[in-house]
Design an enzyme around this catalytic site. Sequence first.
Site, mmCIF file in Angstrom:
data_model
loop_
_atom_site.group_PDB
_atom_site.id
_atom_site.type_symbol
_atom_site.label_atom_id
_atom_site.label_comp_id
_atom_site.label_asym_id
_atom_site.label_seq_id
_atom_site.Cartn_x
_atom_site.Cartn_y
_atom_site.Cartn_z
ATOM 1 N N LYS A 27 0.872 -1.172 0.000
ATOM 2 C CA LYS A 27 0.000 0.000 0.000
ATOM 3 C C LYS A 27 0.907 1.218 0.000
ATOM 4 C CE LYS A 27 -3.259 2.816 2.508
ATOM 5 N NZ LYS A 27 -3.924 3.120 3.795
ATOM 6 N N GLY A 30 -8.643 9.280 9.128
ATOM 7 C CA GLY A 30 -8.987 9.388 10.536
ATOM 8 C C GLY A 30 -10.114 10.328 10.880
ATOM 9 N N ALA A 55 -9.777 5.380 3.668
ATOM 10 C CA ALA A 55 -9.641 6.556 4.527
ATOM 11 C C ALA A 55 -10.944 7.332 4.672
ATOM 12 C CB ALA A 55 -8.536 7.497 4.044
ATOM 13 N N GLY A 56 -11.169 7.791 5.892
ATOM 14 C CA GLY A 56 -12.294 8.672 6.184
ATOM 15 C C GLY A 56 -13.592 7.976 6.535
ATOM 16 N N ASN A 69 -9.431 1.764 9.449
ATOM 17 C CA ASN A 69 -8.652 1.468 10.646
ATOM 18 C C ASN A 69 -9.238 2.172 11.868
ATOM 19 O OD1 ASN A 69 -5.056 1.555 11.434
ATOM 20 N ND2 ASN A 69 -6.763 1.025 12.686
ATOM 21 N N THR A 70 -9.188 3.513 11.859
ATOM 22 C CA THR A 70 -9.542 4.291 13.045
ATOM 23 C C THR A 70 -10.953 4.015 13.526
ATOM 24 O OG1 THR A 70 -8.072 6.046 12.223
ATOM 25 C CG2 THR A 70 -9.584 6.629 13.995
#
Length: 259
Positions: free
Chosen positions: A99, A160, A187-188, A209-210
């Site tokens: 990645k 995040g 993301a996001g 992830n977050t």
Amino acid sequence: MDGPLTFYGETIGSRLLLGTAQYPSPQVLADAARASGAEILTVSLRRESGRLREGQDFWGLIQGLGVKVLPNTAGCHSVQEAVTTAQMAREVFGSSWLKLEVIGEADTLQPDVFGLVEAAKILTDDGFEVFPYTTTDLVVAERLLEAGCKVLMPWGAPIGTGMGLNDVYALRSLRAHFPEVPLVVDAGVGRPSHAAHAMELGYDAVLLNTAVAKAGDPVAMARAFGQAIEAGRAGFEAGCIEPRDMAAPSTPVFGRAFA
């Protein structure tokens, strides 16, 4: 993209890719990964892991989950840094998958798309199978494909933030322009509904992830995201109706009784 999810010739069962940072403990990470059903985990190379015992323990935990590892150049801000980190990651993890992140703006962590294309070309020529973290720009996407990438990972929103899909029009356009290319929203994404929405747009997978790691109950949230992605994909395959401006009665008006 129709059919099973395939990255660089390898078929993947789950359409959820999960990051491994920021979890309260290694055990919570392991439990969340299992609950999500994810078959690919992203792992950032940490330069100090070679000399610290905890780095070895972490790698052992990931191996024990029996998943595919996607090394990540997270935190790299230049082409040279990303390329060097990628080469180190290949040595550590024994994988040609990567990645690729080349960050260009500190507040939004927006990719440096010029550096990204340059690094992608260098790495694909060196035998890497690159998953580039990019924007939704169609020209950048074309350049990344020309550089040898066979997967694109456009952002939904800044990393995040949990804001979801900031530009649905751009995401739709990207999907329409590249119908045969595996596309992963990366993301996001903050809620299961965001992930379901991405899948309903026809995206092939979601990486997050977050939203799981920082949830009140990461294991339950991981399971919820896995379910949402399955539901969103099923909805896409079933054929969602298009929105319309006017109401449309669901019951027939012909033949009704009039006073």
